[in-house]
Write a protein that holds these residues in place. Structure first.
Motif, mmCIF file in Angstrom:
data_model
loop_
_atom_site.group_PDB
_atom_site.id
_atom_site.type_symbol
_atom_site.label_atom_id
_atom_site.label_comp_id
_atom_site.label_asym_id
_atom_site.label_seq_id
_atom_site.Cartn_x
_atom_site.Cartn_y
_atom_site.Cartn_z
ATOM 1 N N VAL A 153 16.918 73.383 9.731
ATOM 2 C CA VAL A 153 16.055 72.524 11.068
ATOM 3 C C VAL A 153 14.892 72.927 10.637
ATOM 4 O O VAL A 153 14.315 71.969 10.836
ATOM 5 N N LEU A 154 14.870 74.327 10.376
ATOM 6 C CA LEU A 154 13.278 74.726 10.760
ATOM 7 C C LEU A 154 12.298 74.320 9.405
ATOM 8 O O LEU A 154 11.314 74.390 9.721
ATOM 9 N N ALA A 155 13.981 74.563 8.137
ATOM 10 C CA ALA A 155 12.969 74.125 7.341
ATOM 11 C C ALA A 155 12.219 72.331 7.214
ATOM 12 O O ALA A 155 11.626 72.445 6.644
ATOM 13 N N ALA A 156 13.381 71.732 8.300
ATOM 14 C CA ALA A 156 13.211 70.129 8.204
ATOM 15 C C ALA A 156 11.728 69.960 8.566
ATOM 16 O O ALA A 156 11.135 69.183 8.539
ATOM 17 N N SER A 157 11.349 70.973 9.706
ATOM 18 C CA SER A 157 9.997 70.603 10.377
ATOM 19 C C SER A 157 9.286 71.012 9.114
ATOM 20 O O SER A 157 8.068 70.284 9.811
ATOM 21 N N LEU A 158 9.026 72.727 9.095
ATOM 22 C CA LEU A 158 8.233 72.788 7.779
ATOM 23 C C LEU A 158 8.301 71.898 7.311
ATOM 24 O O LEU A 158 6.567 70.829 7.176
ATOM 25 N N VAL A 159 8.939 70.767 6.141
ATOM 26 C CA VAL A 159 8.511 70.094 5.233
ATOM 27 C C VAL A 159 8.247 68.768 6.065
ATOM 28 O O VAL A 159 7.159 67.858 5.570
ATOM 29 N N TYR A 160 8.768 68.424 7.855
ATOM 30 C CA TYR A 160 8.362 67.088 7.871
ATOM 31 C C TYR A 160 6.801 67.403 8.339
ATOM 32 O O TYR A 160 5.873 66.535 7.728
#
Length: 297
Positions: A153-160
């Motif tokens: 989810v940290l990766a998702a936050s970065l990509v978002y």
């Protein structure tokens, strides 16, 4: 004006409930690849129909690759966000996802030399403090949570955050109907390419899965873009940004009432701190943009 405010709120609320219903879909035996791909595909088809009906001018062919790449980022972010709730509570996933607010600020600093003010850096620190409270993780139970889910989810936050920065700079002169259709096409394509081996095509046609994904597409990729496209220009970017922070408490409360996830007073306090910090950051950004605009003119 009240009608347009409700539209922006409605779009944010729609986003907020998604993770809880995705987790319910998992309980019916479906996986992240199937759900996220079919949701994006349905959204793209509907948005293309909306564009054709609108009879608005199409984007120039030179703009299409960048729109598709922008769509790829939101597709990857959605896939990773949905994947994370397989491992961690939905209420925790949304709290971590909201870190895109200050990650986007850092991206603009690194790539576009748009240095944040000291007040923005302070607010970013407050958001992190609020995140620690809102997560509900203590030193004793934190180790029991899968690190894999938190990293996803940290990766998702970065990509978002990358998606938001890209979306704000690409295709400003394109009508929202065509821009949204191309972006969602890019999202569906990216999710498909990431999951070529795991997507079961015969399973995609199951009526029960189609029902879940039509529901998720309506509240995730169809209704919000339309409501935002109509409401945001009337309400204004600053007020809209503040209204859209309602996604955080809605997601946490949805996880509590729909999934039965526990939520403590400490978590509610942390969410409140994050909301106040995010709203303050939006005010500061808006004031700085107005000042820059006035300086130019």
């Amino acid at each position: 004006m009240v009608r347009y405010i409700l539209m922006v709120l409605g779009g944010a609320v729609s986003f907020g409930i998604l993770s809880s219903f995705v987790k319910l879909a998992y309980q019916h035996g479906y996986n992240t690849a199937q759900i996220s791909f079919l949701q994006a595909l349905i959204g793209a088809i509907v948005l293309w129909v909306v564009f054709v009906i609108s009879k608005k001018p199409a984007a120039h062919r030179k703009q299409i690759p960048m729109l598709l790449m922008t769509g790829a980022t939101i597709g990857i972010a959605t896939f990773l966000y949905y994947l994370s709730v397989e491992f961690i509570p939905a209420s925790l996933a949304i709290v971590i996802l909201m870190q895109f607010t200050w990650i986007g600020m850092l991206i603009e600093w690194v790539l576009f030399k748009k240095k944040p003010s000291y007040s923005e850096l302070l607010i970013a620190a407050v958001i992190l403090f609020g995140t620690c409270m809102a997560s509900g993780i203590s030193f004793t139970d934190g180790a029991s949570l899968p690190l894999k889910g938190i990293l996803i989810v940290l990766a998702a936050s970065l990509v978002y955050a990358i998606y938001i920065v890209a979306n704000s700079r690409i295709g400003r002169d394109i009508c929202w109907q065509n821009k949204s259709a191309w972006i969602m096409t890019g999202a569906a394509t990216a999710i498909w390419m990431m999951n070529l081996q795991s997507i079961s095509y015969h399973l995609l046609m199951e009526i029960d899965l189609l029902r879940w994904c039509i529901f998720l597409a309506f509240f995730g990729t169809i209704l919000p873009p339309i409501l935002f496209a109509i409401g945001i220009p009337k309400v204004g970017a600053t007020v809209s940004s503040l209204l859209m922070t309602i996604e955080l408490p809605v997601a946490a409360l949805s996880a509590h009432f729909i999934l039965g996830e526990a939520i403590t007073e400490l978590q509610l306090t942390g969410i409140a701190i994050m909301l106040i910090a995010i709203m303050t950051m939006n005010f500061i950004r808006s004031a700085r943009q107005k000042k820059e605009t006035m300086t130019v003119y």
